[in-house]
Design a protein around this motif. Structure first.
Motif, PDB file in Angstrom:
ATOM      1  N   GLU A  50       0.802  -1.230   0.000  1.00 39.23           N
ATOM      2  CA  GLU A  50       0.000   0.000   0.000  1.00 39.23           C
ATOM      3  C   GLU A  50       0.835   1.280   0.000  1.00 39.23           C
ATOM      4  O   GLU A  50       0.328   2.332  -0.361  1.00 39.23           O
ATOM      5  CB  GLU A  50      -0.950  -0.006   1.200  1.00 39.23           C
ATOM      6  CG  GLU A  50      -1.884  -1.205   1.171  1.00 39.23           C
ATOM      7  CD  GLU A  50      -3.180  -0.968   1.921  1.00 39.23           C
ATOM      8  OE1 GLU A  50      -3.657   0.166   1.915  1.00 39.23           O
ATOM      9  OE2 GLU A  50      -3.702  -1.935   2.494  1.00 39.23           O
ATOM     10  N   HIS A  61      -6.898   5.547   0.687  1.00 40.14           N
ATOM     11  CA  HIS A  61      -7.629   5.403  -0.566  1.00 40.14           C
ATOM     12  C   HIS A  61      -8.534   6.605  -0.798  1.00 40.14           C
ATOM     13  O   HIS A  61      -8.957   7.261   0.129  1.00 40.14           O
ATOM     14  CB  HIS A  61      -8.482   4.139  -0.534  1.00 40.14           C
ATOM     15  CG  HIS A  61      -7.750   2.979   0.063  1.00 40.14           C
ATOM     16  ND1 HIS A  61      -6.720   2.355  -0.590  1.00 40.14           N
ATOM     17  CD2 HIS A  61      -7.872   2.367   1.258  1.00 40.14           C
ATOM     18  CE1 HIS A  61      -6.256   1.397   0.177  1.00 40.14           C
ATOM     19  NE2 HIS A  61      -6.932   1.386   1.312  1.00 40.14           N
ATOM     20  N   SER A 108      -5.204   3.485   4.874  1.00 36.35           N
ATOM     21  CA  SER A 108      -4.640   2.203   4.456  1.00 36.35           C
ATOM     22  C   SER A 108      -4.746   1.224   5.619  1.00 36.35           C
ATOM     23  O   SER A 108      -4.804   1.632   6.779  1.00 36.35           O
ATOM     24  CB  SER A 108      -3.182   2.385   4.043  1.00 36.35           C
ATOM     25  OG  SER A 108      -2.390   2.610   5.177  1.00 36.35           O
TER      26      SER A 108
END
Lengths: 522, 278
Positions: A108, A158, A243
């Motif tokens: 990530e 995100h 994340s």
């Protein structure tokens, strides 16, 4: 010799570790992870040894003078069984999480692993520092470190992560400002910043208007920081969009530490005499906590995403702890502290399970969870164990802290506080709603996608889903914490002994002088 | 909802104003902050205990030096957070175009395939982009001013424990001098003098200097940040060691603050690419 330095080591190790990791991220990235684990392990070992030392010499606290200055002139650390326990829990939880999430970090945050680990260590330093300190202003400084590194970790997620973290930043800053303003008011009234010293002066001055204002400002600030309903609005978005390694660090740590700060302020700084001096306020706080429990349980029902559902459950748990602390009896307070320990472990399990799922599944929306039991059986098994603990089924740890909280509620109710009964009712209601919440997830993940017709023998034809488990390190860490839920439950009586050794002297006015003497030496 | 919020703010503000009546009188020498043994101790004993004439600095960097270390760590965290959130690595062409401006006419020339003109050229000056104006007056004046600003900054750092000043103030002035360079010239000029990696090392070195002094005290048998323990190491009396310890940590603070200011400006002005400024 070195045993006297544990309180400092447990802060200094992750702090220096963060700097070394930051350098290594420019030299060679592959050493960052090892360095981060090593420094956090050093902190964990110090905190566990410190806990052993403190329990041995209870009820007298361990006082560490930073810079060698006697309190109240310098800053001093103040460690009793209460915060030694929280320190050990927080450092263990963050160490396990760090050891677990490496693959998720690589996935990530590619290219920024080094700074991720450095910020991770800084966040842990901030939270540990808030717990260990005996100085009201030093707590604020560490609150800043914890908050700043938390914003950075959560903001790098995100889609809408940056926006929701900005929202968190505003609310967090407002909360911290309230706290700072409250400390300022306390300073005007007392001229001191050392918590025990303030308490000593307040027992002489009594609850003046300034002290009460300081108390309400500090409590409002801390309640905003811990996201007690209805001041929770920043939390669900910030944690949902973050994340998975960041949210599995921050979620088990931040709210729990803030609840500890609340309890420390209630018991050590303002002392039970002033904190519980106004029955209507105490009653209101218990009602507010009950509203938080019920409100967040209902909000969790409306969530269509696993992580969002977990965040609402997290805020409901904050209500448990705040309510338990404000019940005003030893059982409730013990339950609140025990729930800090248990909830840290349970939240870690839930968020690690979410991290495992997020590693393989498209998203954590309920629609995408279909077939998760076939796809990742181990992850889901431990998720079930965590869910059982969240619901509060013995022998998992979740049962025992709820038991103490319920007992505390009944005791408070019998003592004439109607809010105690309301608190018990909302606690049971929220446990029942937890059952609905988790079994809904099980149903989707286990039974869907639904069978498409039947074959010649009348057996349902189910689509074949190949097993695709998350990486072993992730599942291994999850397994470890899930088993710990049962172990914590089985050792509840020992943990309660430690908690009572910490809480009872603070609730008992006759022992206040001993503590005061141990800290200020006069 | 908005009316509710305004009403709540007014109510809370009113309550806070109301409580002011309960405060000790303005400037009252017998008010708790003035009368309590804490401030008396600082006023009466600072010189004997730390050999620092500036009481504010003594409280900041010695009595409450641990807070100040974490304040520095806050600044370090801010820089690291900006790096973590903002830094992006775009694909950089191996031979980027170079833009030059003809100083007399102000006409821009773009040289493709990484071709350059002599840096000593008196008729052409390299600029970051066509939008950027190279201004002779501004750049010359700033070039003359910057050394003096930096000298003053170093003075502020070094004199922190004797007169008003210290690491934070000196670091900000030092950082501002570099920002002046970036604004009056361009980011490239600053980047060539101070690459990102060096700034990062400076950032970390500052806070490591501070916490390292504290840690050294632990190794030499004292508590964390107990400067006295370093007395034998530096060959001075324990009281003098406080003064020197404060100087060291102030230098550390200045390094971190300076690097943070420059880094945050660079990341924001270049949108995280660290290539082209405003």
């Amino acid at each position: 010799m070195i045993s006297q330095q544990y309180p400092a080591l447990l802060i200094i190790a992750p702090l220096l570790g963060a700097f070394v990791v930051a350098v290594l991220s420019w030299v060679d990235k592959k050493y960052c992870f090892g360095m981060a684990v090593a420094s956090l392990a050093a902190a964990t070992v110090s905190s566990i040894l410190l806990l052993i030392d403190v329990v041995a010499q209870a009820p007298e606290p361990i006082v560490y003078k930073l810079g060698g200055w006697d309190p109240p002139f310098g800053i001093s650390y103040y460690v009793d069984s209460l915060n030694a326990l929280v320190l050990a829990v927080i450092s263990c939880v963050t160490l396990v999480n760090l050891g677990t999430v490496r693959t998720a970090v690589n996935k990530e945050h590619p290219g920024k692993e080094g700074s991720f680990y450095a910020l991770y260590l800084l966040a842990v330093t901030g939270h540990l520092g808030m717990v260990v300190t005996g100085d009201a202003f030093n707590l604020y400084v560490l609150l800043e470190i914890a908050a700043l590194s938390g914003y950075a970790l959560l903001g790098m997620g995100h889609r809408r992560a940056a926006f929701s973290t900005l929202n968190y930043l505003f609310m967090g800053t407002i909360g911290a400002s309230f706290y700072l303003l409250g400390v300022g008011y306390l300073y005007i009234q007392t001229g001191s910043l050392n918590m025990v010293d303030i308490a000593g002066i307040l027992t002489q001055t009594g609850a003046t208007m300034t002290v009460l204002t300081a108390m309400s400002l500090i409590f409002i600030g801390v309640l905003i920081k811990m996201a007690l309903f209805p001041m929770h609005a920043w939390l669900p978005n910030a944690y949902t969009h973050a994340s998975s390694p960041a949210s599995s660090l921050i979620a088990p740590m931040t709210t729990k530490v803030m609840v500890y700060v609340l309890i420390r302020m209630m018991l050590t700084v303002f002392t039970p005499d002033i904190t519980f001096s106004m029955p209507p306020v105490t009653e209101t706080m218990v009602w507010l906590a009950s509203a938080a429990i019920v409100g967040c349980a209902l909000l969790a029902l409306s969530a269509r995403n696993l992580k969002r559902m977990l965040t609402y459950i997290l805020i409901a748990e904050v209500g448990y702890m705040v309510g338990g602390a404000w019940l005003g009896n030893t059982t409730g307070m013990t339950g609140a502290v025990l729930h800090i320990v248990n909830d840290a472990a349970m939240t870690l399990v839930m968020f690690l399970a979410a991290a495992c799922m997020a590693y393989r599944l498209k998203s954590l929306d309920f629609d995408d969870l279909k077939g998760a039991f076939s796809k990742m059986p181990f992850t889901m098994a431990f998720f079930v164990l965590g869910a059982v603990a969240m619901i509060g089924v013995p022998p998992t740890c979740g049962f025992f802290s709820k038991w103490y909280l319920l007992l505390g509620g009944v005791q408070a109710g019998n003592a004439g506080m109607f809010g105690g009964y309301v608190f018990c009712g909302s606690l049971i209601l929220s446990s029942l709603i937890n059952v609905v919440l988790f079994f809904r997830v099980f149903e989707i993940a286990h039974f869907e996608p639904l069978a498409q017709g039947v074959d010649d023998h009348g057996h349902p034809i189910r689509p074949k889903i190949p097993m695709e488990e998350a990486p072993p390190t992730l599942v291994g860490g999850l397994a470890l914490t899930a088993v710990a839920l049962v172990v914590l439950g089985l050792f509840t009586s020992d943990i309660v002994d430690v908690i009572e050794a910490g809480v009872l002297p603070l609730l008992d006015p006759s022992l206040t002088d001993t503590i005061f003497l141990a800290v200020t030496g006069s | 909802m908005k009316i509710l919020a305004i009403a709540l703010c007014l109510l809370l503000g009113g309550a806070l104003v109301f409580v002011v009546g309960d405060f000790p009188d303005w400037g009252d020498p017998m008010s708790p902050p003035n009368d309590y043994r804490l401030s008396k101790h600082f006023i009466e004993n600072t010189m004997e205990e730390t050999s620092v004439p500036n009481i504010v600095t003594a409280v900041l960097a010695d009595y409450r030096g641990f807070d100040t270390m974490f304040e520095t760590a806050v600044i370090f965290t801010a820089a690291l957070a900006c790096f973590f959130l903002l830094r992006t690595w775009g694909r950089r062409p191996s031979k980027p175009d170079n833009v030059y401006m003809h100083l007399l006419t102000g006409v821009h020339v773009r040289l493709k395939h990484g071709k350059t003109l002599s840096p000593q050229s008196r008729t052409f000056a390299r600029v970051e982009s066509e939008i950027l104006r190279y201004d002779l007056v501004t750049s010359t004046v700033c070039r003359l001013m910057i050394p003096f600003i930096q000298l003053f900054a170093l003075y502020v750092v070094a004199h922190g424990h004797h007169s008003p000043g210290g690491g934070f103030q000196g670091g900000v002035i030092l950082g501002a001098s570099f920002l002046l360079l970036a604004i009056s010239h361009d980011l490239r000029t600053l980047r060539e003098r101070f690459p990102e990696v060096k700034l990062m090392y400076l950032l970390i070195a500052g806070i490591v200097l501070y916490s390292g002094v504290g840690f050294a005290c632990m190794i030499y048998g004292g508590n964390f940040l107990e400067y006295e323990a370093l007395g034998p190491l530096m060959g001075v009396t324990p009281v003098m060691a406080h003064s020197l310890g404060i100087l060291f940590v102030e230098i550390g603070v200045a390094m971190t603050v300076m690097a943070t200011m420059i880094l945050i400006y660079n990341y924001i002005s270049s949108l995280g690419t660290y290539e082209r400024g405003l």
